[in-house]
Enzyme design. Structure first.
Site, PDB file in Angstrom:
ATOM      1  N   LYS A  55       0.843  -1.206   0.000  1.00 57.94           N
ATOM      2  CA  LYS A  55       0.000   0.000   0.000  1.00 57.94           C
ATOM      3  C   LYS A  55       0.877   1.255   0.000  1.00 57.94           C
ATOM      4  O   LYS A  55       0.612   2.207  -0.724  1.00 57.94           O
ATOM      5  CB  LYS A  55      -0.965  -0.020   1.202  1.00 57.94           C
ATOM      6  CG  LYS A  55      -2.058  -1.078   1.025  1.00 57.94           C
ATOM      7  CD  LYS A  55      -2.901  -1.342   2.264  1.00 57.94           C
ATOM      8  CE  LYS A  55      -3.832  -2.539   2.007  1.00 57.94           C
ATOM      9  NZ  LYS A  55      -4.649  -2.930   3.127  1.00 57.94           N
ATOM     10  N   GLN A  99      -5.221  -1.893   9.317  1.00 57.70           N
ATOM     11  CA  GLN A  99      -5.013  -3.205   8.711  1.00 57.70           C
ATOM     12  C   GLN A  99      -5.593  -4.306   9.596  1.00 57.70           C
ATOM     13  O   GLN A  99      -5.396  -4.320  10.807  1.00 57.70           O
ATOM     14  CB  GLN A  99      -3.503  -3.424   8.474  1.00 57.70           C
ATOM     15  CG  GLN A  99      -3.160  -4.672   7.677  1.00 57.70           C
ATOM     16  CD  GLN A  99      -3.630  -4.640   6.234  1.00 57.70           C
ATOM     17  OE1 GLN A  99      -3.812  -3.580   5.642  1.00 57.70           O
ATOM     18  NE2 GLN A  99      -3.845  -5.805   5.654  1.00 57.70           N
ATOM     19  N   ASP A 122     -11.270   1.995   3.112  1.00 57.82           N
ATOM     20  CA  ASP A 122     -11.478   0.542   3.000  1.00 57.82           C
ATOM     21  C   ASP A 122     -12.943   0.221   2.686  1.00 57.82           C
ATOM     22  O   ASP A 122     -13.260  -0.886   2.261  1.00 57.82           O
ATOM     23  CB  ASP A 122     -11.135  -0.138   4.339  1.00 57.82           C
ATOM     24  CG  ASP A 122      -9.791  -0.840   4.318  1.00 57.82           C
ATOM     25  OD1 ASP A 122      -9.327  -1.209   3.229  1.00 57.82           O
ATOM     26  OD2 ASP A 122      -9.214  -1.006   5.414  1.00 57.82           O
TER      27      ASP A 122
HETATM   28  N1  GUN Z   1      -6.554  -7.335   5.604  1.00 65.08           N
HETATM   29  C1  GUN Z   1      -6.656  -8.035   4.448  1.00 65.08           C
HETATM   30  N2  GUN Z   1      -7.193  -7.258   3.478  1.00 65.08           N
HETATM   31  C2  GUN Z   1      -7.436  -6.060   4.039  1.00 65.08           C
HETATM   32  C3  GUN Z   1      -7.973  -4.840   3.538  1.00 65.08           C
HETATM   33  O1  GUN Z   1      -8.361  -4.711   2.377  1.00 65.08           O
HETATM   34  N3  GUN Z   1      -8.044  -3.820   4.423  1.00 65.08           N
HETATM   35  C4  GUN Z   1      -7.638  -3.941   5.704  1.00 65.08           C
HETATM   36  N4  GUN Z   1      -7.767  -2.879   6.496  1.00 65.08           N
HETATM   37  N5  GUN Z   1      -7.137  -5.054   6.198  1.00 65.08           N
HETATM   38  C5  GUN Z   1      -7.033  -6.109   5.367  1.00 65.08           C
END
Ligand code: GUN
Length: 295
Positions: A55, A99, A122
């Protein structure tokens, strides 16, 4: 009949990244700062470390600012809630993510609902899920958003088609079923949502014009389950141990690619299909957070 055209998610994602980079240049030309994404990472789970590092790297590539905020795995829920509050109030941050998964002593839903929905890139906050269901402006979570863009940009029409989605997760299967059935340019499909209690799965999948597999069960969609000429979207990205690889694992999709690609008209590979589109989905949401004035 043409079979097994690869739907190249890596290529489509690359094109979208160029568009985003252009949009950032335009913002600078107008005297505005770059979009800014913050990511909160609790503990040091291997998978989460990898995803968050992608990211941060993706932000850099398109010219976004990013901030990674780390907390130890024993961080208290109240400290995390304070951190979220601070990010909600920080005008330098357009959008942020926490996350997942979080350690067991933290109530994940409590953290997600503490995020200002207008900064929830998200798309996990109940308000954004509600906005998505009602077709109101908001954030659609990165994987469904990426799949919508992938289908649209590869010239595949969903209108009037029978779409079968396998898997009813909050993050992929459920939102996909809603987006596909909506009376919008993307959508207008007849949707069947299959899951672990569906008794006649093969009967369902064989009638799909578009099949979306999102169960996380590697290789569970086989050639005999797919109608000749169907479009197949594989959302699975399961890590399977593989001693021959430097990473120690291989990514496996839900679809048995070698079999299914002989039957389908178009199919996404794993890796290089939905995965890169998920990454770009978050960037699109962050750009929206910085420009759409949802706040
Ligand atoms: N863990 C796995 N995929 C994601 C996601 O798209 N966003 C977040 N915040 N955590 C994750």
């Amino acid at each position: 009949m043409e079979t097994g055209r690869r739907i190249d998610g890596k290529k489509t994602a690359g094109e979208i990244r160029l568009e985003i980079a252009e949009a950032v240049k335009k913002m600078h030309a107008e005297g505005r700062r770059a979009p800014h994404l913050a990511a909160v990472l609790v503990g040091n789970d291997g998978g989460s470390e990898t995803y968050v590092s992608y990211k941060v790297k993706d932000c850099k590539e398109v010219g976004f600012d990013s901030t990674l905020i780390r907390r130890p795995s024993d961080v208290s829920e109240s400290e995390l809630l304070e951190l979220v509050k601070g990010l909600n109030e920080n005008d330098e941050v357009d959008g942020f993510i926490v996350q997942l998964p979080l350690p067991k002593h933290i109530d994940t839903q409590k953290i997600i609902t503490a995020i200002n929905p207008d900064k929830d890139v998200d798309g996990f906050h109940p308000v954004n899920v509600g906005r998505m269901v009602l077709g109101l402006p908001g954030y659609i979570s990165a994987t469904p958003f990426g799949i919508v863009e992938l289908i649209k940009r590869n010239g595949i029409s969903t209108s009037g088609k029978h779409c079968v989605v396998i898997g009813r997760s909050n993050i992929v299967g459920t939102p996909m079923s809603i987006l596909l059935s909506r009376n919008t340019e993307f959508g207008n499909a007849t949707v069947t949502l299959c899951h672990s209690r569906t008794p006649n799965l093969k009967e369902m999948t064989l009638s799909a014009d578009i099949l979306i597999a999102a169960t996380g069960r590697p290789g569970s969609v086989t050639g005999d389950m797919v109608k000749p000429g169907a479009v197949v979207i594989d959302v699975g990205t399961t890590r399977v141990p593989d001693a021959d690889r430097k990473s120690g694992y291989a990514l496996k999709g839900d679809v048995l690619f070698d079999e299914v690609s002989k039957v389908s008209s178009a199919i996404t590979p794993v890796p290089g299909g939905v995965g890169p589109m998920t990454r770009v989905g978050l960037l699109l949401n962050t750009l929206k957070a910085a420009t759409a004035n949802l706040r």
